[in-house]
Write a protein that holds these residues in place. Sequence first.
Motif, PDB file in Angstrom:
ATOM      1  N   PHE A  83      36.236  30.768  47.327  1.00  0.00           N
ATOM      2  CA  PHE A  83      36.161  31.878  47.298  1.00  0.00           C
ATOM      3  C   PHE A  83      34.824  32.745  47.219  1.00  0.00           C
ATOM      4  O   PHE A  83      33.966  32.213  46.286  1.00  0.00           O
ATOM      5  N   ILE A  84      34.640  33.737  47.774  1.00  0.00           N
ATOM      6  CA  ILE A  84      33.342  34.487  47.566  1.00  0.00           C
ATOM      7  C   ILE A  84      33.772  35.909  47.057  1.00  0.00           C
ATOM      8  O   ILE A  84      34.365  36.539  47.744  1.00  0.00           O
ATOM      9  N   VAL A  85      33.169  36.401  45.860  1.00  0.00           N
ATOM     10  CA  VAL A  85      33.553  37.442  45.072  1.00  0.00           C
ATOM     11  C   VAL A  85      32.487  38.426  44.503  1.00  0.00           C
ATOM     12  O   VAL A  85      31.533  37.848  44.320  1.00  0.00           O
ATOM     13  N   ASP A  86      33.030  39.642  44.874  1.00  0.00           N
ATOM     14  CA  ASP A  86      31.861  40.754  44.199  1.00  0.00           C
ATOM     15  C   ASP A  86      32.726  41.322  43.416  1.00  0.00           C
ATOM     16  O   ASP A  86      33.789  42.089  43.787  1.00  0.00           O
ATOM     17  N   PRO A  87      32.630  41.181  41.987  1.00  0.00           N
ATOM     18  CA  PRO A  87      33.468  42.019  41.149  1.00  0.00           C
ATOM     19  C   PRO A  87      33.310  43.501  40.999  1.00  0.00           C
ATOM     20  O   PRO A  87      34.102  44.124  40.907  1.00  0.00           O
ATOM     21  N   ILE A  88      32.210  43.710  41.273  1.00  0.00           N
ATOM     22  CA  ILE A  88      31.962  45.305  41.452  1.00  0.00           C
ATOM     23  C   ILE A  88      30.978  45.756  42.622  1.00  0.00           C
ATOM     24  O   ILE A  88      29.852  45.549  42.194  1.00  0.00           O
ATOM     25  N   ASP A  89      31.290  46.001  43.753  1.00  0.00           N
ATOM     26  CA  ASP A  89      30.558  46.211  44.676  1.00  0.00           C
ATOM     27  C   ASP A  89      30.137  47.750  44.574  1.00  0.00           C
ATOM     28  O   ASP A  89      30.938  48.682  44.731  1.00  0.00           O
ATOM     29  N   GLY A  90      28.977  48.193  44.250  1.00  0.00           N
ATOM     30  CA  GLY A  90      28.526  49.352  43.965  1.00  0.00           C
ATOM     31  C   GLY A  90      28.232  49.703  42.446  1.00  0.00           C
ATOM     32  O   GLY A  90      28.629  50.390  41.853  1.00  0.00           O
TER      33      GLY A  90
END
Length: 259
Positions: A79-86
């Motif tokens: 899994f590749i995850v961005d918890p809050i992009d921006g």
Amino acid sequence: MERINEIEALMRRAGEIMLSAREIENAVSEKEGSANFVTTYDVRVQGLLRQGLLELYPEAQFIGEEGDDRGDVSQGLAFIVDPIDGTTNFIKHYDMSVISVAMLRDGQVVLGAAYDPYRDEFYRAEKGRGAFCNDRPLRVSQLGLDRSLVCFGSTPYDKGMIPKTFALAQRLMECALDLRRSGSAVFDLCRVARGSAGLMFELRLSPWDYAAASLIVTEAGGRISQLDGTPLRFDRPCGVVAGSAAAYADFFAKGLDRL
């Protein structure tokens, strides 16, 4: 078929954390690079996603923006995850921040999901099954660059890229209808997938900024690659250009990849 319903429920729970945030400015710390921030909410969202995704897929690697988890995504499940992009948008209450989760098998994205809690829009794509927003099928625009909006990112973490970014933005402004800058690569890529924008570019992004949305774009009929046309990398940062087939072709036909 992957467990997309459970993943959606998990991401919606993460969105509730974002919507419940108060006094965000007091929960901020800086990371390496200019204008590169993390909040306690990024950490909380990533912790929830990490726990939930690994409960669903115990054999998987987890690679998130906020942490030191790094591994070889070319083998097995990851899994590749961005918890809050921006995150800067989030701090400033700009309401353009998106949660992003990509699932890779042997280096290929097989599931991409993005959740915009401010608009309650859940984007999803599974390899070979199409792309959807809240169960509405997505299709990219059929228009060329001259009749399209262009989204772009300004790579604020690296001020050395400002001249080339805005030189390319100027050339695209001359070729397209107009430019847009949201502050979230995932948000912009989803706009390409839904046909609102014809093209998106940024000179340098990390895999968590584009992994999930790359599948959403391609399953909606779009194209995405590095700025020189070579395939995206998921093991290191790279530049990104994405668009409808026509606008993407125009980008290279006009030599904009060579600026």
